[in-house]
Write an enzyme that holds these catalytic residues in place. Structure first.
Site, PDB file in Angstrom:
ATOM      1  N   ASN A   1       0.850  -1.188   0.000  1.00 31.53           N
ATOM      2  CA  ASN A   1       0.000   0.000   0.000  1.00 31.53           C
ATOM      3  C   ASN A   1       0.893   1.250   0.000  1.00 31.53           C
ATOM      4  O   ASN A   1       1.712   1.432   0.914  1.00 31.53           O
ATOM      5  CB  ASN A   1      -0.898  -0.027   1.249  1.00 31.53           C
TER       6      ASN A   1
ATOM      7  N   HIS B   1       0.843   6.212   1.822  1.00 35.54           N
ATOM      8  CA  HIS B   1       1.688   7.131   2.599  1.00 35.54           C
ATOM      9  C   HIS B   1       2.682   7.886   1.715  1.00 35.54           C
ATOM     10  O   HIS B   1       3.141   8.965   2.085  1.00 35.54           O
ATOM     11  CB  HIS B   1       2.460   6.374   3.674  1.00 35.54           C
TER      12      HIS B   1
ATOM     13  N   HIS C   1      -5.773   3.590  -1.820  1.00 39.68           N
ATOM     14  CA  HIS C   1      -7.124   3.877  -1.326  1.00 39.68           C
ATOM     15  C   HIS C   1      -7.525   5.257  -1.834  1.00 39.68           C
ATOM     16  O   HIS C   1      -6.940   6.258  -1.425  1.00 39.68           O
ATOM     17  CB  HIS C   1      -7.104   3.841   0.209  1.00 39.68           C
TER      18      HIS C   1
ATOM     19  N   ARG D   1      -9.749   7.881  -1.335  1.00 38.30           N
ATOM     20  CA  ARG D   1     -10.716   8.297  -0.321  1.00 38.30           C
ATOM     21  C   ARG D   1     -11.603   9.414  -0.853  1.00 38.30           C
ATOM     22  O   ARG D   1     -11.198  10.198  -1.713  1.00 38.30           O
ATOM     23  CB  ARG D   1      -9.987   8.789   0.936  1.00 38.30           C
TER      24      ARG D   1
ATOM     25  N   ARG E   1      -7.457  12.771   0.512  1.00 37.94           N
ATOM     26  CA  ARG E   1      -6.372  13.298   1.357  1.00 37.94           C
ATOM     27  C   ARG E   1      -4.993  12.812   0.916  1.00 37.94           C
ATOM     28  O   ARG E   1      -4.000  13.445   1.222  1.00 37.94           O
ATOM     29  CB  ARG E   1      -6.612  12.939   2.829  1.00 37.94           C
TER      30      ARG E   1
ATOM     31  N   GLU F   1      -8.632   0.194  -3.004  1.00 36.46           N
ATOM     32  CA  GLU F   1      -9.500   0.207  -1.820  1.00 36.46           C
ATOM     33  C   GLU F   1     -10.434   1.392  -1.960  1.00 36.46           C
ATOM     34  O   GLU F   1      -9.998   2.488  -2.326  1.00 36.46           O
ATOM     35  CB  GLU F   1      -8.677   0.411  -0.547  1.00 36.46           C
TER      36      GLU F   1
ATOM     37  N   THR G   1      -8.492   3.467   7.907  1.00 33.71           N
ATOM     38  CA  THR G   1      -9.683   2.642   8.006  1.00 33.71           C
ATOM     39  C   THR G   1      -9.731   2.018   9.397  1.00 33.71           C
ATOM     40  O   THR G   1      -8.764   1.403   9.827  1.00 33.71           O
ATOM     41  CB  THR G   1      -9.633   1.530   6.940  1.00 33.71           C
TER      42      THR G   1
ATOM     43  N   GLU H   1     -10.954  -9.569   2.928  1.00 34.55           N
ATOM     44  CA  GLU H   1      -9.699  -9.186   3.563  1.00 34.55           C
ATOM     45  C   GLU H   1      -9.996  -9.105   5.053  1.00 34.55           C
ATOM     46  O   GLU H   1     -10.811  -8.282   5.485  1.00 34.55           O
ATOM     47  CB  GLU H   1      -9.175  -7.843   3.039  1.00 34.55           C
TER      48      GLU H   1
ATOM     49  N   HIS I   1      -3.826  -4.741   7.750  1.00 38.00           N
ATOM     50  CA  HIS I   1      -3.962  -3.608   8.653  1.00 38.00           C
ATOM     51  C   HIS I   1      -3.084  -3.820   9.880  1.00 38.00           C
ATOM     52  O   HIS I   1      -3.280  -4.754  10.640  1.00 38.00           O
ATOM     53  CB  HIS I   1      -5.409  -3.358   9.109  1.00 38.00           C
ATOM     54  N   GLY I   2      -2.097  -2.948   9.992  1.00 39.67           N
ATOM     55  CA  GLY I   2      -1.222  -2.982  11.169  1.00 39.67           C
ATOM     56  C   GLY I   2      -0.189  -4.096  11.148  1.00 39.67           C
ATOM     57  O   GLY I   2       0.483  -4.332  12.164  1.00 39.67           O
TER      58      GLY I   2
END
Ligand code: PXP
Length: 255
Positions: free
Chosen positions: A14, A17, A57, A59, A63, A84, A115, A165, A204-205
């Protein structure tokens, strides 16, 4: 849609960032000649280091990822594109035009930092069914990002999703190497999803410390990882960050 045992576990990188960093300086001046960092360059570096897909993603508040990033990455990456997105008519329209390889439908709340919970596939099934169908008719495989709960997995199968997922956020946040109770929920959920014919992804994480335990979850097809890869990439470089992660994943399935 299940993976076969000969497949190796895949990694979706992903790069949201990377866009966040670019937007911090150039949101108001996107056509400046010195705009950096380049998302396409980041995607190519991740791919060269072993990424099997590139995840972004789009959004509603734009952003980080911008509409034109989605089109440029669609044209320019060498692996698969995983988009996403929230289930809104504006974003669905873009997805139908771009035709990413995969779409992962996620809940989206404007105030959240990232998310947060999984999608409520049970409560939202009526709204999800036409979206899933229209994307699949355009050749897009559809995943639902859900918490590892039996009722959500059954709803995903009923809706006709190709994949789920599993949200690993609770697992990642509960202990440095991943919580035991949360691991058990993921394990049980993966078995049920596999039994229902769904491809099983997770994300995630996730990071190097909790990956070891996560790899004991059976039937995993692909992991989607962003924050850790980019954060560690600040110190070791994105390529090495991806390569090290992929190297640890190579031991899957563990026993
Ligand atoms: N999967 C989904 C559905 C996400 O929304 C995110 C965060 O954008 C990730 C995976 C990656 O999470 P992380 O950045 O914590 O690795």
């Amino acid at each position: 849609m299940n993976s076969t045992s000969s497949d190796s576990l895949k990694l979706g990188v992903n790069i949201d960032h990377v866009a966040t960093l670019r937007q911090a300086r150039y949101a108001m001046n996107p056509d400046a000649p010195n705009v950096e960092p380049s998302l396409l360059a980041a995607a190519h570096e991740a791919e060269a280091a072993g990424a099997d897909s590139i995840t972004i993603h789009l959004r509603q508040d734009r952003r980080h990822i911008q509409d034109r990033d989605v089109f440029e990455l669609r044209r320019g990456i060498h692996t698969k594109l995983n988009l996403e997105m929230g289930n809104t008519s504006e974003i669905v329209k873009i997805a139908l035009e771009v035709r990413p390889d995969f779409v992962c439908l996620v809940p989206e709340n404007r105030q959240e930092i990232t998310t947060e919970g999984g999608l409520d596939a049970v409560g939202l099934s009526e709204a999800l069914i036409p979206t899933v169908k229209s994307l699949q008719e355009r050749g897009v495989l559809v995943s639902l990002f859900i918490d590892p709960e039996a009722e959500q997995i059954r709803a995903a199968a009923k809706i006709g999703a190709d994949m789920v997922e599993l949200h690993t956020g609770a697992f990642a946040n509960s202990a440095i190497d991943g919580g035991d109770a949360e691991f058990e929920l993921l394990r049980t959920a993966a078995i049920l999803a596999h039994d229902l014919g769904l491809r099983v992804n997770a994300g995630h994480g996730l990071n190097l410390p909790n990956l070891v335990k996560l790899l004991r979850v059976p039937h995993l097809y692909e992991l989607n990882v962003g924050h850790h890869l980019v954060a560690r990439g600040l110190f070791v470089g994105l390529a090495r960050s991806v390569r090290d992660f992929k190297a640890l994943m190579a031991s899957y399935p563990l026993g």
